[in-house]
Every structure is written in C-alpha cells, then in structure tokens.
Design a protein around this motif. Structure first.
Motif, short mmCIF file in Angstrom:
data_model
loop_
_atom_site.label_atom_id
_atom_site.label_comp_id
_atom_site.label_asym_id
_atom_site.label_seq_id
_atom_site.Cartn_x
_atom_site.Cartn_y
_atom_site.Cartn_z
N ILE A 138 0.83 -1.21 0.00
CA ILE A 138 0.00 0.00 0.00
C ILE A 138 0.86 1.26 0.00
O ILE A 138 0.62 2.21 -0.75
N LEU A 139 1.89 1.28 0.83
CA LEU A 139 2.73 2.47 0.94
C LEU A 139 3.58 2.71 -0.31
O LEU A 139 4.06 3.82 -0.53
N SER A 140 3.77 1.67 -1.12
CA SER A 140 4.53 1.85 -2.35
C SER A 140 3.73 2.59 -3.42
O SER A 140 4.31 3.22 -4.31
N LEU A 141 2.40 2.55 -3.33
CA LEU A 141 1.56 3.11 -4.40
C LEU A 141 1.75 4.61 -4.60
O LEU A 141 1.93 5.05 -5.75
N PRO A 142 1.71 5.45 -3.55
CA PRO A 142 1.95 6.88 -3.80
C PRO A 142 3.36 7.17 -4.29
O PRO A 142 3.58 8.13 -5.04
N LEU A 143 4.33 6.34 -3.91
CA LEU A 143 5.70 6.53 -4.38
C LEU A 143 5.82 6.17 -5.85
O LEU A 143 6.54 6.84 -6.60
N VAL A 144 5.12 5.12 -6.26
CA VAL A 144 5.10 4.75 -7.68
C VAL A 144 4.43 5.87 -8.49
O VAL A 144 4.91 6.26 -9.56
N LYS A 145 3.34 6.40 -7.96
CA LYS A 145 2.59 7.45 -8.66
C LYS A 145 3.46 8.68 -8.92
O LYS A 145 3.40 9.29 -9.98
N VAL A 146 4.29 9.03 -7.95
CA VAL A 146 5.10 10.23 -8.05
C VAL A 146 6.38 10.00 -8.86
O VAL A 146 6.81 10.88 -9.62
N ASN A 147 6.97 8.81 -8.72
CA ASN A 147 8.31 8.58 -9.28
C ASN A 147 8.34 7.79 -10.57
O ASN A 147 9.37 7.77 -11.24
N PHE A 148 7.23 7.12 -10.92
CA PHE A 148 7.23 6.30 -12.13
C PHE A 148 6.61 7.10 -13.27
O PHE A 148 5.45 7.52 -13.18
N ASP A 149 7.37 7.32 -14.32
CA ASP A 149 6.94 8.18 -15.43
C ASP A 149 6.08 7.39 -16.41
O ASP A 149 6.55 6.90 -17.43
N SER A 150 4.81 7.27 -16.08
CA SER A 150 3.85 6.57 -16.94
C SER A 150 2.48 7.18 -16.75
O SER A 150 1.95 7.22 -15.63
N MET A 152 -0.35 6.01 -17.87
CA MET A 152 -1.31 4.97 -17.53
C MET A 152 -1.29 4.66 -16.04
O MET A 152 -2.34 4.53 -15.40
N VAL A 153 -0.08 4.54 -15.47
CA VAL A 153 0.05 4.28 -14.03
C VAL A 153 -0.54 5.43 -13.23
O VAL A 153 -1.25 5.22 -12.24
N LEU A 154 -0.28 6.66 -13.67
CA LEU A 154 -0.82 7.83 -12.98
C LEU A 154 -2.34 7.83 -13.00
O LEU A 154 -2.99 8.11 -11.98
N GLU A 155 -2.93 7.51 -14.15
CA GLU A 155 -4.39 7.48 -14.25
C GLU A 155 -4.99 6.39 -13.38
O GLU A 155 -6.04 6.58 -12.75
N LEU A 156 -4.34 5.24 -13.32
CA LEU A 156 -4.83 4.14 -12.49
C LEU A 156 -4.80 4.49 -11.01
O LEU A 156 -5.75 4.22 -10.27
N LEU A 157 -3.70 5.11 -10.58
CA LEU A 157 -3.51 5.39 -9.16
C LEU A 157 -4.17 6.69 -8.71
O LEU A 157 -4.02 7.10 -7.55
N THR A 158 -4.88 7.35 -9.62
CA THR A 158 -5.69 8.50 -9.24
C THR A 158 -7.17 8.23 -9.50
O THR A 158 -8.00 9.13 -9.36
N ASN A 159 -7.49 7.00 -9.88
CA ASN A 159 -8.88 6.61 -10.11
C ASN A 159 -9.45 6.01 -8.83
O ASN A 159 -8.93 5.02 -8.31
#
Length: 235
Positions: A138-150, A152-159
């Motif tokens: 769970i705690l990795s998700l906001p870090l992935v959202k901020v640091n992973f340049d994608s 699709m990932v951003l849209e998924l983790l803000t839905n």
C-alpha cells in the motif's frame, strides 16, 4: 535482573514507535518518510521474535505486544495512506466521505492480527498475506505514482474505483486461506532458509531494476513463490 528477557519486547516497542512516527508523516502527506519509518518498524518486527527464540524468552506478553505494534505500523499507517490517496483521487469532492473507505485496509489488518494470535496453523508459515507485506504494498503506491513516469500508471492510481478495488483486495488477501511462507529467519542456516534467501535475491533485483515500481512487484512475487512452493510441498 535478566536484561536478555527485555530485549525482544524493547525491539517490539521500537517497531511501535516507528509506526507512530510514520502515522504523523502520513497525515502530513509525506508518504516517502512514512514509508521509510514503516520499513524500519518492519525491520525491527523481523528480529524481535528471532531474539526471543535465541534467548529463549518467548512469552504471551511478547506475542500480544507484537500484534499491537503491527496494528499501528502495518495497519493504521497503510489505512491512512489509502485514505489520503482516495481523498486526492480525480473528481473527488472535498467534503466526500468516500475516502474513509481506505481504512478498510486497517480493519482487514486488525482482523488478521487478532486471528493470527489464535490460529495454531501459523506457527511456521502464514495463512494470508502478512500485514507488513501488505503495508509495503500500500505504501509503495503513492511513491510509484510520483516517481514512475507513466501516464497509464498515474491514471490508475488517481482513479477512485481502482484504489477502492485495491483496498478491498488488500483486506481480502490479508485474510484469505492461502498458505504463504514465513519471512522470519529462525536459524542462520541456508538450507533451512533457502526459499527466503532466493526471495530476497529476487526482491533486490526487482528493486534495483524497477526502483519504486519494484515494491509491489516484490509482494506479487512473494505470493506467487508461495503458491508454487505449496504445489511442490503437495507433491
């Protein structure tokens, strides 16, 4: 006074202290620092039982302290993080109660920890995903959202619906009747800890290659390795 008997419980309280600090960072929306303190708490949680067995000072008090500390570090913190992720999701009104559903993660963690203490099947392995592993996921998700340049990932983790699905799956997998191997090392023996060592090597490789994205991949790998290991044990 025998100091050795107090060492495991002191380590457990260190885990709880790290969890308390992580909560403050989570509510400040500093998810990276919250993640680091949860990692430190999990590190301490990894060794309290080991030293209890090493010094032969295991006790019912230690068992209860361990679960109470994990409730904060691996229950309250990830629930808080999911709450804020839902709160900041796209098209979420400021006055919505919907983000409170993120604390379903905390409820699932609480139920698992209570059940763990009375489930005699979980002495050498786990039934369902351990709360520390779920917390890291769970705690990795906001870090992935901020640091992973994608995008699709951003849209998924803000839905909000994707996040709610992750929340519900988290509560389910914590309490699912799926045997998973223990990550705790009882003896310094490669033969008895080969599975854990291989998992650790794969985890390091995933983290080096994918960085923050490697964190959820590590948890998925843990589940898959456990399922494969179960198949071999049945044979």
């Amino acid at each position: 006074m025998d100091i050795k008997k107090h060492i495991p419980n002191t380590i457990t309280l260190g885990n709880l202290f790290c969890g308390c600090i992580a909560v403050t960072f989570a509510f400040a929306r500093d998810f990276e620092m919250a993640f680091y303190f949860v990692c430190l708490g999990i590190f301490l949680d990894f060794f309290d039982g080991f030293f209890a067995r090493l010094f032969k000072v295991s006790s019912p008090l230690g068992l209860q302290l361990d679960s109470l500390a994990d409730m904060v570090t691996s229950g309250v913190v990830p629930g808080s993080v999911m709450y804020f992720m839902l709160k900041s999701s796209s098209e979420m009104p400021d006055d919505s109660y919907f983000p409170l559903l993120g604390f379903i993660v905390t409820l699932g963690s609480c139920y698992r920890l209570a059940n763990f203490n009375i489930d005699t099947r979980q002495t050498d392995s786990f039934i369902g995903l351990p709360t520390p592993a779920n917390a890291l996921f769970i705690l990795s998700l906001p870090l992935v959202k901020v640091n992973f340049d994608s995008l699709m990932v951003l849209e998924l983790l803000t839905n909000q619906w994707v996040l709610l699905a992750i929340t519900l799956f988290s509560a389910y997998i914590l309490n699912a009747e799926i045997p998973l191997f223990s990550l705790k090392i009882k003896k310094f023996s490669f033969k008895e800890n080969a599975l854990q060592v291989v998992f650790l090597a794969i985890s390091i490789l995933l983290l080096v290659i994918f960085q923050y994205l490697g964190l959820p991949l590590v948890i998925i790998t843990y589940i898959l390795m456990s399922v494969i290991n179960n198949k071999f044990l049945k044979k």
